[in-house]
Design an enzyme around this catalytic site. Structure first.
Site, PDB file in Angstrom:
ATOM      1  N   LYS C  79       0.250  27.241  91.753  1.00  0.00           N
ATOM      2  CA  LYS C  79       0.032  26.145  90.812  1.00  0.00           C
ATOM      3  C   LYS C  79       0.556  26.530  89.431  1.00  0.00           C
ATOM      4  O   LYS C  79       0.378  27.677  89.006  1.00  0.00           O
ATOM      5  CB  LYS C  79      -1.471  25.830  90.754  1.00  0.00           C
ATOM      6  CG  LYS C  79      -1.841  24.610  89.914  1.00  0.00           C
ATOM      7  CD  LYS C  79      -3.366  24.395  89.925  1.00  0.00           C
ATOM      8  CE  LYS C  79      -3.784  23.193  89.113  1.00  0.00           C
ATOM      9  NZ  LYS C  79      -5.252  22.988  89.121  1.00  0.00           N
ATOM     10  N   SER C 154      -6.700  18.256  90.284  1.00  0.00           N
ATOM     11  CA  SER C 154      -5.436  18.464  89.601  1.00  0.00           C
ATOM     12  C   SER C 154      -4.410  19.270  90.395  1.00  0.00           C
ATOM     13  O   SER C 154      -3.225  19.196  90.087  1.00  0.00           O
ATOM     14  CB  SER C 154      -5.697  19.164  88.272  1.00  0.00           C
ATOM     15  OG  SER C 154      -6.177  20.482  88.486  1.00  0.00           O
ATOM     16  N   SER C 178     -10.691  20.640  91.620  1.00  0.00           N
ATOM     17  CA  SER C 178      -9.222  20.536  91.648  1.00  0.00           C
ATOM     18  C   SER C 178      -8.522  21.219  92.812  1.00  0.00           C
ATOM     19  O   SER C 178      -7.349  20.964  93.042  1.00  0.00           O
ATOM     20  CB  SER C 178      -8.639  21.058  90.338  1.00  0.00           C
ATOM     21  OG  SER C 178      -8.837  20.108  89.319  1.00  0.00           O
TER      22      SER C 178
END
Lengths: 492, 96, 495
Positions: C79, C154, C178
């Site tokens: 990420k 997210s 997330s």
């Protein structure tokens, strides 16, 4: 100095840089004077994702300071973020301690500048650890160019020591700071070098004015940029006068105006209002979630107390009571730091009298240290050697003047014993009879001097001493003088 | 609770954010709704409850006072929007 | 079977056995990224040459017998909130569009030390603030199961790259769900470990007391294997725990007899919960019962306040964490040299940089957090939230006196339509109803695939366990996996 019309009320906030090798929350060096932006890492640059890790030594030094300042020590302390924007504060917040400082209320006693035999006390509100900001260099002259930012200092450990408003004069403020610095250097927690910013003071100042039997207080002003003790003294005197005049003009009291921040300009000898950020008081402190709390147990505090050693207050006391020094002399020796007190103690225990040791320390030793820019630890003549010399003086084997020659030689050749040094200089104890015959010889050669003395001018004998010294360098001037006078008296 | 544009402007100033006046009103409306939403906590009785700033009970983690290698100056300045090879540069604090 | 259908551990086995090289595997996934990512938008940065170089050296090490790690040579997606030295790390924000960190996050270093190969950086909501991966400056991420729908957020890119077979394993971060929510929406497993189990060093902070690095994968064994690498104390993160790391893979094969599962009745009966998800939770319950677990119902009465608590704690911390973005030392700087107001050029530059560099949701949260911490509001908002947080943690503590693991829904609904919630903050925040509790209390949570909706969208259910009991979650999930309750599956279009 004091205008009877008002009383000066001062509280001091002192930022002390702790003597750690590395910064408070990262492993960057704290050494002063490196090329800009070379002592930085992701943590102190505030790079995204970097995390602070607490320096154990900074905690240790804070604890040592706190117990020496008689503080109520926290057993649970934590870290808070103080939020404000400034380019030399790369995270946009300073890691500090808000509601649970490591050191709680305490106090510091110090000699009254108006009477060194009595003491004053300033109560301390608290002392807390925090990280320093970096350095901004502004284009002061034109104000046009960009400001330059150096982050080497960012994250350096500071202990902020906050006093109660217990200080009543500029001189007392200076004396408090002097004692604080002495204590901190005794403790070895800071070098307190003001040129390098290791000790910085801000003052909160106002006046209590007697008016028609009631007391009014003027608005509190925080004075910043106090970069020397002299600056503190000057700024406070200036501020007292300024506030009094302002009050006379406007009648403004503490209830009429908010706290103001002024910057001291030492070159101009004036303070000026600093730009007020309207929201500056709203720092939005909150617990720093990146750092866990710190628990300090009683055993650790006890160990710190036990390891403090003799502090300046106790040194002064001991030099006076055990060694019979005058308060002034005890203070001068103590003020030179722990190493000097130890040197003094060694002189005495090696046989020197306290009085003579004190005198030599204050004159010859201190002067040499100053001239050579040495620390006591670098002083080449060991205490036992110097004690031998002082003992020789005491025994009348050598006079003060010649002893100073020996002292000089020992500085150059510290490997010599005092006796060797005396021998190298041709100094030997002179036989009493030898001096008597020398004196008689001189009197015979100088009848004019004899008659002057007989006429009541004893000082005239001084003319003979230089001649005696020439004939025999080991002749003690005092002795020559005494013998000559005695012989003249006897001839009357 | 509705937040006035003034209140929002004050918060924006603290946060160093600027909004056009239209945007500010929109933001004030949205923030007001969010504040209304979080306001439901006021109905919880928290008398005597200790605050929980950390999820876990960990304390006193420290490192030894040892100097470790950091970044070179070039590395530290590499991401800077403006620098002179030695310092970070920023516009002056006061008016030009 | 094609490589993209294999689990990460299986790929690792084949590499170790010499059946395929790391370079071949990496090239395979790079090709798939090349082919498919235009339509998904899972990645924001892929450096194929770097990955191949790295795979080449891993292959060499394996051949030389220097490496025996189970995931050696296996590609992994990271990420874009995790710092990677020399590789852009943008957090989906214009603010960090050009930021190249000079250091690497501990979790990424650990993966590299275990000889995994980083494929690239995945898309996310700006600064990890959001649940739909629609607020990134790089554009949005689409759900491989339905391109009109969100991949969740997210860590939307982290989940989508798995569902589209563009990586076998993926690392995300979870501040309020997330990792778990996008995993549920994309039909993969997503584990948020205990707070402090994995180092946060190099994780660009959103809310420091809630952020935690997590892993997404297709198989339970994959998660167990990657957790063995990620977990453990890091001297650079004082909030990381010193507790020993269990051999998670060795603890997977335990049957569920006597395991007490607490069913979160309040969440199942929640008015916002989609009935198809409620049904999936019930199916999970039945399966667990069939596997020998005992089921009881437990209550977490204060968790109905979890979302408002979270939306005070997280933005407050964020308002501080994001103060460092001031245009001074790194990141976006607005050009204010020609602005009409030159009374305070520095302030003008800082404010303009922040206002132009941050997107609306980030600004909203900074504003909310600043407000909650400001004088006059601190006690009623921030401090109050910290107290309710304590009550919520207490709920969990009591629940775990009765149950070993908790079972409930992961999300209120399956993947929603792009654009549906992004402009209604409160509606978006309510998406986090079932996920934020674990973050507030610091507990591990695992999203487990639990079938599809009638329209073919993945559903996830959540398992939660006490602090440091990740192995319980993995153990229960492994039993479900072995019972073929769920199977590793790519989205149909990408099979």
């Amino acid at each position: 100095m004091s205008d009877p019309a008002y009383e000066l009320i001062v509280g001091l906030e002192v930022h002390v840089q702790l003597s750690t090798q590395s910064k408070l929350f990262c492993g960057c060096s704290t050494i002063f004077g490196a090329a800009s932006n070379t002592q930085v890492c992701p943590v102190c640059l505030g790079l995204p994702g970097a995390l602070p890790v607490l320096n154990a030594e900074a905690v240790e030094l804070a604890i040592r300071t706190g117990v020496a300042l008689n503080c109520e020590m926290a057993t649970f302390t934590k870290w808070d973020r103080k939020n404000y924007f400034y380019p030399d504060l790369p995270k946009g917040y300073q890691i500090s301690q808000f509601d649970k400082p490591i050191c709680g209320p305490g106090y510091l006693d110090f000699p009254d500048p108006e009477d060194s035999a009595s003491m004053l006390r300033v109560r301390l509100t608290r002392a807390h650890l925090e990280e320093d900001a970096g350095k901004s260099m502004h284009d002061e002259a034109a104000g046009k160019a960009d400001s330059r930012i150096d982050l080497n200092r960012t994250g350096t450990p500071l202990l902020e020591i906050v006093s109660e408003p217990d200080i009543r004069s500029a001189e007392a403020a200076k004396a408090y700071l002097t004692e604080l610095r002495l204590l901190l250097t005794y403790l070895g927690v800071s070098d307190c070098n003001m040129q390098e910013g290791s000790l910085r003071a801000d003052a909160n100042v106002n006046l209590h004015i007697e008016q028609n039997g009631t007391k009014v207080a003027t608005p509190i002003v925080e004075v910043k940029n106090l970069n020397s003790f002299r600056a503190v003294e000057r700024a406070l005197k200036y501020e007292a006068k300024r506030q009094y005049e302002h009050w006379q003009k406007t009648g403004q009291t503490i209830d009429d105006a908010a706290k103001q921040t002024r910057g001291w300009n030492d070159a101009a000898g004036v303070s000026t209002v600093q730009r007020e950020k309207e929201e500056s008081s709203d720092y939005r402190y909150f617990p720093d979630p990146d750092l866990v709390p710190l628990v300090i147990d009683e055993a650790r505090l006890e160990a710190a107390r036990a390891g403090l050693g003799e502090l300046p207050g106790a040194s002064r006391q001991r030099l006076r009571t055990e060694h019979g020094l005058k308060p002034y002399d005890a203070d001068v020796v103590t003020s030179q730091g722990r190493a000097m007190v130890e040197y003094f103690d060694q002189l005495v225990s090696a046989g020197a009298t306290a009085k003579r040791a004190s005198s030599w320390v204050q004159q010859d030793v201190m002067r040499t240290l100053k001239e050579q820019e040495w620390e006591v630890e670098q002083f080449p003549i060991t205490a036992p050697r110097l004690a031998e010399l002082l003992a020789a003086i005491e025994a009348g084997e050598i006079d003060n003047t010649r002893a100073k020659e020996v002292f000089q030689l020992l500085l150059e050749k510290p490997e010599l014993t005092s006796a060797d040094a005396m021998q190298e200089l041709g100094i030997e104890a002179v036989d009493q009879g030898e001096i008597e015959s020398l004196c008689q010889e001189l009197l015979d050669e100088n009848p004019k001097v004899v008659s002057q003395v007989l006429d009541g001018n004893a000082k005239a004998v001084g003319a003979l001493i230089g001649v005696a010294k020439k004939k025999n360098p080991n002749a003690d001037p005092r002795q020559v003088r005494e013998i000559c006078l005695r012989l003249i008296e006897a001839s009357r | 609770m509705s937040l006035t544009a003034d209140e929002v402007a004050k918060v924006a100033k603290l946060a160093r954010l600027t909004f056009e006046s239209e945007e500010l009103e929109k933001f004030a409306g949205q923030l007001g709704k969010i504040v209304d939403f979080v306001d439901q906590l006021s109905e919880v009785d928290t008398e005597g409850v200790e605050e929980m700033a950390h999820p876990l009970d960990v304390d006193s983690v420290v490192r030894p006072d040892v100097v470790t290698e950091g970044l070179s100056r070039d590395e530290s300045l590499a991401n800077s929007p403006s620098h002179d090879g030695e310092h970070f540069l920023v516009p002056p604090v006061m008016a030009r | 079977m094609s490589i993209e259908n294999l689990s990460a551990v299986e790929i690792g086995r084949q590499i170790a056995a010499g059946k395929v090289s790391s370079v071949e595997v990496v090239k395979h996934f790079l090709n798939r990224i090349e082919t498919f990512d235009n339509s998904v938008g899972a990645y924001v940065h892929v450096d194929g040459d770097r990955a191949i170089d790295r795979a080449t050296s891993v292959d060499r090490d394996i051949k030389a017998g220097k490496v025996r790690a189970p995931l050696a040579g296996v590609p992994v997606a990271i990420k874009d909130v995790l710092c990677t030295s020399g590789v852009p790390t943008t957090c989906g924000s214009r603010m960090l569009e050009n930021f190249v960190p000079p250091y690497t996050a501990t979790c990424v270093s650990k993966l590299e030390n275990a000889s995994l190969v980083v494929l690239g950086k995945t898309n996310m909501d700006e600064f990890a603030m959001g649940g739909s991966t629609e607020t990134s400056c790089h554009g949005l991420t689409r759900n491989p199961w339905d391109p009109e729908r969100t991949a969740g957020g997210s860590s939307g890119g982290a989940a989508a790259c798995l569902a589209a077979g563009m990586a076998p394993l993926s690392i995300g971060t979870d501040t309020g769900g997330s990792v778990r929510q996008p995993a549920a929406m994309c039909g993969v497993l997503g584990l948020k470990p205990t707070y402090g189990r994995v180092s946060r060093y190099g994780l660009v902070a959103f809310a420091s007391s809630l952020d935690q690095v997590g892993a997404l994968g297709h198989s339970v064994e994959d998660l167990a294997a990657v957790m063995e690498i990620l977990a453990g104390h890091d001297p650079k993160d004082t909030t990381s725990l010193k507790t020993d790391v269990p051999a998670y893979r060795g603890l997977l094969e335990q049957d569920l007899k006597g395991v007490k599962v607490g069913l979160l009745r309040d969440q199942i009966d929640h008015s916002s919960l989609d009935p198809e998800i409620a049904a999936a939770v019930d199916r999970t319950r039945q399966q667990l019962e069939a596997l020998g677990a005992t089921i009881s119902e437990v209550e977490l009465p204060y968790t109905k306040y979890a979302v408002p608590t979270y939306y005070l704690v997280a933005p407050s911390e964020a308002s501080g964490n994001l103060s460092r973005y001031d245009g001074v030392h790194y990141g976006y700087r607005a050009d204010t040299s020609h602005s009409s107001d030159q009374t305070a050029p520095l302030d003008a530059m800082i404010s303009a940089s922040r206002s132009e560099g941050f997107g609306p949701e980030v600004k909203r949260r900074i504003m909310l957090g600043t407000f909650a911490l400001s004088s006059g509001y601190y006690d009623a908002y921030y401090k109050k939230a910290l107290k309710v947080r304590r009550l919520i943690a207490g709920d969990y503590q009591r629940a775990f006196e009765e149950a070993d693991v908790l079972l409930g829904p992961m999300t209120p609904s399956p993947a929603f339509r792009l654009g549906e919630k992004v402009n209604d903050p409160v509606k978006m925040y309510l998406e986090d109803a079932f996920s934020v509790g674990a973050n507030l209390a610091g507990l591990p949570g695992l999203s487990v695939p639990a079938g599809l909706t009638e329209s073919g969208l993945p559903i996830g259910v959540q398992l939660q366990a006490p602090v440091l009991q990740e192995q319980r979650l993995l153990n229960v999930a492994r039993s479900l996996e072995q019972a073929e309750f769920f199977k590793p599956a790519l989205a149909p279009k990408y099979c």
